[in-house]
Enzyme design. Sequence first.
Site, PDB file in Angstrom:
ATOM      1  N   TYR A   1      -4.288   3.025   7.677  1.00 64.14           N
ATOM      2  CA  TYR A   1      -5.482   2.228   7.926  1.00 64.14           C
ATOM      3  C   TYR A   1      -6.282   2.804   9.096  1.00 64.14           C
ATOM      4  O   TYR A   1      -6.459   4.017   9.182  1.00 64.14           O
ATOM      5  CB  TYR A   1      -5.094   0.763   8.175  1.00 64.14           C
ATOM      6  CG  TYR A   1      -4.181   0.200   7.130  1.00 64.14           C
ATOM      7  CD1 TYR A   1      -4.571   0.174   5.782  1.00 64.14           C
ATOM      8  CD2 TYR A   1      -2.927  -0.270   7.450  1.00 64.14           C
ATOM      9  CE1 TYR A   1      -3.733  -0.336   4.810  1.00 64.14           C
ATOM     10  CE2 TYR A   1      -2.083  -0.790   6.479  1.00 64.14           C
ATOM     11  CZ  TYR A   1      -2.487  -0.820   5.158  1.00 64.14           C
ATOM     12  OH  TYR A   1      -1.665  -1.318   4.210  1.00 64.14           O
TER      13      TYR A   1
ATOM     14  N   TYR B   1      -3.305  -2.195 -10.667  1.00 69.79           N
ATOM     15  CA  TYR B   1      -3.321  -2.093  -9.208  1.00 69.79           C
ATOM     16  C   TYR B   1      -2.519  -3.224  -8.553  1.00 69.79           C
ATOM     17  O   TYR B   1      -1.698  -2.997  -7.663  1.00 69.79           O
ATOM     18  CB  TYR B   1      -4.768  -2.094  -8.714  1.00 69.79           C
ATOM     19  CG  TYR B   1      -4.885  -2.086  -7.220  1.00 69.79           C
ATOM     20  CD1 TYR B   1      -4.614  -0.930  -6.494  1.00 69.79           C
ATOM     21  CD2 TYR B   1      -5.231  -3.237  -6.524  1.00 69.79           C
ATOM     22  CE1 TYR B   1      -4.698  -0.921  -5.106  1.00 69.79           C
ATOM     23  CE2 TYR B   1      -5.321  -3.231  -5.144  1.00 69.79           C
ATOM     24  CZ  TYR B   1      -5.058  -2.079  -4.435  1.00 69.79           C
ATOM     25  OH  TYR B   1      -5.136  -2.072  -3.069  1.00 69.79           O
TER      26      TYR B   1
ATOM     27  N   VAL C   1       1.184  -3.594   3.992  1.00 76.37           N
ATOM     28  CA  VAL C   1       1.169  -4.882   4.706  1.00 76.37           C
ATOM     29  C   VAL C   1       2.427  -5.697   4.472  1.00 76.37           C
ATOM     30  O   VAL C   1       2.610  -6.753   5.083  1.00 76.37           O
ATOM     31  CB  VAL C   1      -0.063  -5.754   4.359  1.00 76.37           C
ATOM     32  CG1 VAL C   1      -1.345  -5.115   4.865  1.00 76.37           C
ATOM     33  CG2 VAL C   1      -0.134  -6.050   2.882  1.00 76.37           C
TER      34      VAL C   1
ATOM     35  N   SER D   1       0.805  -1.232   0.000  1.00 80.91           N
ATOM     36  CA  SER D   1       0.000   0.000   0.000  1.00 80.91           C
ATOM     37  C   SER D   1       0.832   1.274   0.000  1.00 80.91           C
ATOM     38  O   SER D   1       0.291   2.357  -0.226  1.00 80.91           O
ATOM     39  CB  SER D   1      -0.934   0.029   1.208  1.00 80.91           C
ATOM     40  OG  SER D   1      -1.987  -0.874   1.034  1.00 80.91           O
TER      41      SER D   1
ATOM     42  N   LYS E   1       0.503   3.283  -3.026  1.00 83.22           N
ATOM     43  CA  LYS E   1      -0.625   4.206  -3.218  1.00 83.22           C
ATOM     44  C   LYS E   1      -0.143   5.660  -3.180  1.00 83.22           C
ATOM     45  O   LYS E   1      -0.732   6.533  -3.817  1.00 83.22           O
ATOM     46  CB  LYS E   1      -1.688   3.978  -2.148  1.00 83.22           C
ATOM     47  CG  LYS E   1      -2.388   2.612  -2.215  1.00 83.22           C
ATOM     48  CD  LYS E   1      -3.379   2.447  -1.069  1.00 83.22           C
ATOM     49  CE  LYS E   1      -4.342   1.280  -1.236  1.00 83.22           C
ATOM     50  NZ  LYS E   1      -3.779  -0.043  -1.005  1.00 83.22           N
TER      51      LYS E   1
END
Lengths: 304, 304, 304, 304
Positions: free
Chosen positions: B240, B188, B258, B65, B68
């Site tokens: 998160y 993605y 993660v 992530s 992102k």
Amino acid sequence: MDLQLILDQINSELRPLLGTSGGKVASYIPALARVSPLQFGIALRTCEGEVAQAGDSAVPFSIQSMSKMFSLTLAIRSLDEALWDRIGREPSGSPFNSLVQLETERGIPRNPFINAGAIAVADRLVSLGDANVELLALLGRLCGEPIRIDAEVAQSEADTGFRNTALANFMKGFGTLDNDVATVLDVYFQQCAIAMTCEQVACAAGYLCRDGRHPLAGVPVLSSAQTRRVNALMLTCGTYDAAGEFAFRIGLPCKSGVGGGIVAVVPDRLTLCVWSPALDATGNSLLGRQALELFVAKTGLSVF
Amino acid sequence: MDLQLILDQINSELRPLLGTSGGKVASYIPALARVSPLQFGIALRTCEGEVAQAGDSAVPFSIQSMSKMFSLTLAIRSLDEALWDRIGREPSGSPFNSLVQLETERGIPRNPFINAGAIAVADRLVSLGDANVELLALLGRLCGEPIRIDAEVAQSEADTGFRNTALANFMKGFGTLDNDVATVLDVYFQQCAIAMTCEQVACAAGYLCRDGRHPLAGVPVLSSAQTRRVNALMLTCGTYDAAGEFAFRIGLPCKSGVGGGIVAVVPDRLTLCVWSPALDATGNSLLGRQALELFVAKTGLSVF
Amino acid sequence: MDLQLILDQINSELRPLLGTSGGKVASYIPALARVSPLQFGIALRTCEGEVAQAGDSAVPFSIQSMSKMFSLTLAIRSLDEALWDRIGREPSGSPFNSLVQLETERGIPRNPFINAGAIAVADRLVSLGDANVELLALLGRLCGEPIRIDAEVAQSEADTGFRNTALANFMKGFGTLDNDVATVLDVYFQQCAIAMTCEQVACAAGYLCRDGRHPLAGVPVLSSAQTRRVNALMLTCGTYDAAGEFAFRIGLPCKSGVGGGIVAVVPDRLTLCVWSPALDATGNSLLGRQALELFVAKTGLSVF
Amino acid sequence: MDLQLILDQINSELRPLLGTSGGKVASYIPALARVSPLQFGIALRTCEGEVAQAGDSAVPFSIQSMSKMFSLTLAIRSLDEALWDRIGREPSGSPFNSLVQLETERGIPRNPFINAGAIAVADRLVSLGDANVELLALLGRLCGEPIRIDAEVAQSEADTGFRNTALANFMKGFGTLDNDVATVLDVYFQQCAIAMTCEQVACAAGYLCRDGRHPLAGVPVLSSAQTRRVNALMLTCGTYDAAGEFAFRIGLPCKSGVGGGIVAVVPDRLTLCVWSPALDATGNSLLGRQALELFVAKTGLSVF
């Protein structure tokens, strides 16, 4: 009771309303959007084999979610109570294609008549064999004539079925589906695209008013208890977010589809199918609903 | 302030805790599950180009992530404010992969750091050209050396990404995505599988502490306002469901993955990357978080 | 940096917009609805005790949700980390008065700045003694002059506070509140009705830019860590559903109220309060927000 | 069909299971918690006035949510379709005391059998006059003997009814209630505390199997259509989250209460009431449910 006369009366009363009632034909796929709303058909078949029909009762239409009733029947035949391991049997209180409840309840669909539940049923049918072949074979035996899938509708469903694809993948992530998502969805989209006439549906669903016995052959399609299960699910969950209104105004187990068809069961008496493509705000056939209300008013047949 | 000494101290204090801390390596794909939890690396790069590192700072890991942040940067470079047409910028209050909010808010993801938002960003990148090539090219320029995608991880993500596939199809149904779902998801999943070292991440994200200027070349990567936007999003949404805790305990814009990496930005001072694969219950690196807390305690660097 | 000049400039730039900006005064209680929207005030106080003000900075207004910052401070002083046993610290992603998340999360409010969280804080203050007396005493000490509650506003809040009464009873049912619901709500409604001027708020909240030390006396109001906690919560949760936008556009810990006030903290520099009653769609003061943006643009003060 | 014999058989079969079945008496208020679970009663009354009973059929118990059926009847008598202006008629899919759906649907309760809906019905009754007096008078006329409220139970309900107080205030905030919250809740809590025997309930609810005509006097209590409405609501919404299971296994309109009572209607035949205090996980009487299944199995009476 002259059932043919009653259907003729209903046809006479409602046909003038075609095109003036304000409902709308389902438009999410082109093949459904171009169906003329100016059609109305009704047909019934009693436990004794008496038939009656009026209007466009011999015109094939896309049965859409009404197929959930037949696929459920096929799954119950093979799995009986085991079917319910990862599928609920309660009303959902949410739109038929909602993901919210599915997330809250860890991927277990509320009942087999919301889309997620029907996709889970399709998954079980895939595990059991060639699901589409089996379903068409069952419908053919129930009607006494071959039933086909409208390939164009099936393709349109697949091309635009993003929400259903989301539901299937979501359930796959939770372990609710055993088979490949694409395979399951293919079965599901094809089921929705089955084309039948009112007369065929009234005949095919005849086991539901006969404690599960085949309308023509008399052999058991479902056991008596299984039949009650399907009827109970239809009454509580069969007409999207209008199940409460249907229970009150019609008082019969019903299953509707966005193609404009509705099938209704009068236990121990008859099965009825009505079709008119224009839908009300709840996604149920506008004139179909009125036709059922008229039928109940004229015959006094209702479970309540 | 001797930054190298501070990183050495942090490494000395935390390394003995490896394997005893109770965290768990992400296990949803085999390629991540078999990463040894007994690794800890940390690296930083100041605005002036000073570098420091300790532990396994040169070991590549799956940035997941954290990507992102880079894909968002790439999209903002081309689209600026137009990026936000169908993507929100507020904290979500829901798990990173929840569909509930997405249904309530008609397919508009809350922010670009939850999975749905990052998939929407990937969709925009697909519209702009060859998204993966562009992203790797950007990262290569930012690091001064080629960056690669771990093909095995990418494949595993794709094979098990049912929830993400659900999110993408759900958004497609709402019109949030312009491109083919499979193409967008491919981009993605590949992004998530980018492998980088702490040293590379600390260098590549250097523009975030320098008002948007390239850490090596000095040319603008983002404008000053765009950089503040990314930092603000990292602080409010980057970790998160632990953004509030991170804001309090660390007080720096952070983005975690993660894979066990966390990047932190001290505006006008430095960018820091820490990595240790074992995660806490919120999905953030357990020792990574402790390392950042130690760093803030030792240096007094915090935005509050 | 001539802070008085900057506030004068902001006042000159924004005052002409009064009444033309399209915002709306809060109308849910009569006492707020009849406040003239044609008012704008701004005041600040630096860590060194320098003050500056412009416009209607000496006009008392209803601080409403800004009181949540002070009641939180009072509760943290007594309970420190124990305060967080049944109150979360994360952004909510839901409207400030939503019950949905509260049901999902078994009665634990997401953070002390949504209504449910502030009611839970009020409950703890009730357990500790005479909550309203303590709060007014604290504010009086922080400002160096007596602070009062607007009894008419408090009564209006109580008369129309059905949603807050629902939240309180809901939490009581889950065991989140220790005290009698009516007592807790009385404290809460009275807090919301505290009246202060921009100058008073800027002074009273001065400990938030001074690591917790009293703006006048220098004694600790909160510890340094506790102060960071409050500032972090303000940045992530202080401005209803616009926290992400505030973080980007203003980049400072802020707490707003529907009375039209917003307090902002520049750590280690100053505390600022702006007030203008007309609100934007997110419930934050429309000109107040613009004033803060101008202030940040003119001074370059932002945490990012 | 010897109905007395059938009830005797059911009593003989189930009585040995008392205390061994694993269910639990409702414990949220002391007055209910101390009711002995070792009780089982059953009574019925046919359309023709034949009565039968077995076991503890003359022991008064707290009818709790079964009262929702009678208060609904009272409201429909006065308001007919106007009752449904701000009350829905569809299954909820959520727990009986959930606030989530109420927030999503802007304060309109899904149906009159969830708590929020029954509170809204109580509000209408308050507008119409002295609600409790009217309800007891109606029940008295229906039973031919006076019916009373258990004051201790009513007080306990009020003392611990935080969730219901939350529901009422929430609806008041949305404008769903016209009257003072405390007044409405007082009526609601008292209704829940009505004490009746199985024999009394079977007699009082006799109009539901007789197209709305008074079981003793024959005068209309409800119209035929209104009676179908109540029966339809009972079938789709009358047994909390188990309506689907009840529809399948019992196939009759039923309304249950946490006091352990369940009333069932066989349209055009009889009304039946069963009571046993130990509840299953869905909040329905465990042995009561089994008794109804046995009754249906032995008599073949079911709407499906």
